[in-house]
Design an enzyme around this catalytic site. Structure first.
Site, PDB file in Angstrom:
ATOM      1  N   GLN A 168      -4.766  -1.488   9.384  1.00 46.43           N
ATOM      2  CA  GLN A 168      -4.652  -2.825   8.797  1.00 46.43           C
ATOM      3  C   GLN A 168      -5.255  -3.874   9.731  1.00 46.43           C
ATOM      4  OE1 GLN A 168      -3.613  -3.427   5.709  1.00 46.43           O
ATOM      5  NE2 GLN A 168      -3.893  -5.627   5.887  1.00 46.43           N
ATOM      6  N   LYS A 175       0.841  -1.201   0.000  1.00 52.22           N
ATOM      7  CA  LYS A 175       0.000   0.000   0.000  1.00 52.22           C
ATOM      8  C   LYS A 175       0.877   1.252   0.000  1.00 52.22           C
ATOM      9  CE  LYS A 175      -3.816  -2.496   2.118  1.00 52.22           C
ATOM     10  NZ  LYS A 175      -4.610  -2.842   3.300  1.00 52.22           N
ATOM     11  N   ASP A 201     -11.047   2.694   3.775  1.00 48.13           N
ATOM     12  CA  ASP A 201     -11.401   1.275   3.650  1.00 48.13           C
ATOM     13  C   ASP A 201     -12.907   1.092   3.446  1.00 48.13           C
ATOM     14  OD1 ASP A 201      -9.497  -0.784   3.628  1.00 48.13           O
ATOM     15  OD2 ASP A 201      -9.025  -0.499   5.753  1.00 48.13           O
TER      16      ASP A 201
HETATM   17  N1  GUN Z   1      -6.947  -7.016   5.951  1.00 44.87           N
HETATM   18  C1  GUN Z   1      -7.351  -7.806   4.931  1.00 44.87           C
HETATM   19  N2  GUN Z   1      -7.987  -7.073   4.008  1.00 44.87           N
HETATM   20  C2  GUN Z   1      -7.981  -5.796   4.446  1.00 44.87           C
HETATM   21  C3  GUN Z   1      -8.489  -4.575   3.917  1.00 44.87           C
HETATM   22  O1  GUN Z   1      -9.074  -4.508   2.832  1.00 44.87           O
HETATM   23  N3  GUN Z   1      -8.266  -3.466   4.663  1.00 44.87           N
HETATM   24  C4  GUN Z   1      -7.626  -3.520   5.860  1.00 44.87           C
HETATM   25  N4  GUN Z   1      -7.476  -2.377   6.537  1.00 44.87           N
HETATM   26  N5  GUN Z   1      -7.159  -4.627   6.379  1.00 44.87           N
HETATM   27  C5  GUN Z   1      -7.335  -5.750   5.670  1.00 44.87           C
END
Ligand code: GUN
Length: 284
Positions: free
Chosen positions: A98, A54, A121
C-alpha cells in the site's frame, strides 16, 4: 443533454460476482484458493481504510488475504526481505504494498523488487513497459477499471479524442497508455498545460486524475463527452467530491462517473481480477 450515470458500484459488483464464481469452481475442483499478500507500513488512516476494503473484497470473493502490518519505523532492508520472502512463497499469487510508504523508504525500489508475475498493482517497470509496448501483463488497476467502465457505455474508444488530465505514475500515465492501446487519440495534460479548458473542450473522452477538488469545470466539457472522474477529495465541510465539477459537467456529458461510487469500487474489483489472473498464470 443530461448524462447517464456510469455506476462503478454496479459494474464492480458484476466483476466481483464473476470472480466469486471462478474461485468457487477452482476450489470445487480441489485446487487451492488464490492468495493476495497485503503489506501496509505505518499508520496512515486512509491507507488503513483502503487496506481493510481490499481484505474485505478478498474475503467476499474467496481469495485468501495474507496481511502484513508493519511499524512505521520498519527499515527498508526489512521490507525488502519480506518482499523477497513473498516473491519466493509458492502459495502467494499477488503482492500489494500500500502507498504511500514512509519517507525513509524508497517506494520505487520496493515496487521494483516485487516479482512482475505477482505485481497485482501493475506498477513494476516491467508491467508498465509491457503496457507501453502493447503486450500487457498485469495492468494498473485504476486505469484498467476505467477501460472496463468505458466498455459499458457501448461507445467505441477507437478513434476518439481522449484527454487525460493529470500525469501521475499511478493514474495519468498508465491511463494514457490504456487509451492508446484501445486506439484512442490521446492527449496527456499536466500542471504546465497552457490552456486546459481548450484541451478538455476538444475531448470526446475526459479522464480526470489530478487530486484537486472540482478542478475541471463543467462548462469546459464538450456536449456529449464521456467524463470519468478518478479524483476523490474531502472538502472542509466533510463532503466528498471528485476532480470534476459534477452537476455542471452532467448537464453536458453523455456519461459521467459519480464520486463516490464511480471509479473507486472499480480499482478494488480490478485488483481482485489481477490476483485471479496472477494465480492462473502461475498454475501453468
Ligand atoms: N495508494 C493509492 N492508490 C493505490 C493503489 O492503487 N495501490 C496501492 N498499492 N497503493 C495505493
Amino acid at each position: 443533454m443530461t448524462a447517464q450515470i456510469l455506476d462503478g458500484k454496479a459494474i464492480s459488483a458484476d466483476i466481483r460476482a464473476d470472480l466469486t464464481q471462478q474461485v468457487a469452481s477452482l476450489t470445487a475442483q480441489g485446487q487451492r484458493a488464490p492468495c493476495l499478500a497485503v503489506v501496509l507500513v505505518g499508520d496512515d488512516p486512509a491507507s488503513h481504510v483502503y487496506v481493510r476494503n481490499k481484505e474485505r473484497a478478498c474475503e467476499q470473493i474467496g481469495i485468501r488475504s495474507l496481511p502484513h502490518r508493519l511499524d512505521s519505523a520498519t527499515a527498508e532492508t526489512d521490507l525488502i526481505e519480506l518482499i523477497d520472502t513473498l516473491n519466493e512463497a509458492e502459495d502467494v499469487d499477488g503482492i500489494l504494498v500500500q502507498l504511500p510508504l514512509p519517507a525513509h523508504i524508497d517506494a520505487d525500489r520496493i515496487l521494483g523488487r516485487i516479482s512482475p508475475a505477482k505485481d497485482v498493482d501493475g506498477f513494476h517497470p516491467s508491467n508498465i513497459g509491457r503496457l507501453l509496448q502493447r503486450r500487457p501483463g498485469l495492468r494498473p488497476c485504476t486505469p484498467y477499471g476505467v477501460i472496463k467502465m468505458l466498455e459499458r457505455t457501448n461507445t467505441a474508444v477507437a478513434g476518439k479524442r481522449a484527454v487525460v488530465v493529470g500525469a501521475s505514475n499511478i493514474v495519468g500515465r498508465p491511463m494514457a497508455m490504456e487509451l492508446l492501446l484501445a486506439n484512442a487519440t490521446v492527449t496527456i495534460c499536466n500542471s504546465k498545460t497552457r490552456d486546459l479548458a481548450e484541451e478538455v473542450g476538444r475531448a470526446e473522452i475526459v479522464v480526470a486524475g489530478i487530486g484537486k477538488p472540482e478542478f475541471v469545470r463543467g462548462d469546459w466539457i464538450a456536449e456529449g463527452a464521456v467524463v470519468i472522474d478518478v479524483g476523490i477529495n474531502r472538502l472542509d465541510d466533510g463532503r466528498l467530491v471528485g476532480d470534476v465539477e459534477f452537476e455542471a459537467a452532467a448537464q453536458r456529458a453523455s456519461w459521467i462517473t459519480p464520486v463516490p461510487g464511480g471509479v473507486g469500487p472499480m480499482t478494488i474489483a480490478m485488483l481482485m481480477h489481477n490476483t485471479v489472473e496472477a494465480y492462473r498464470a502461475r498454475q501453468v
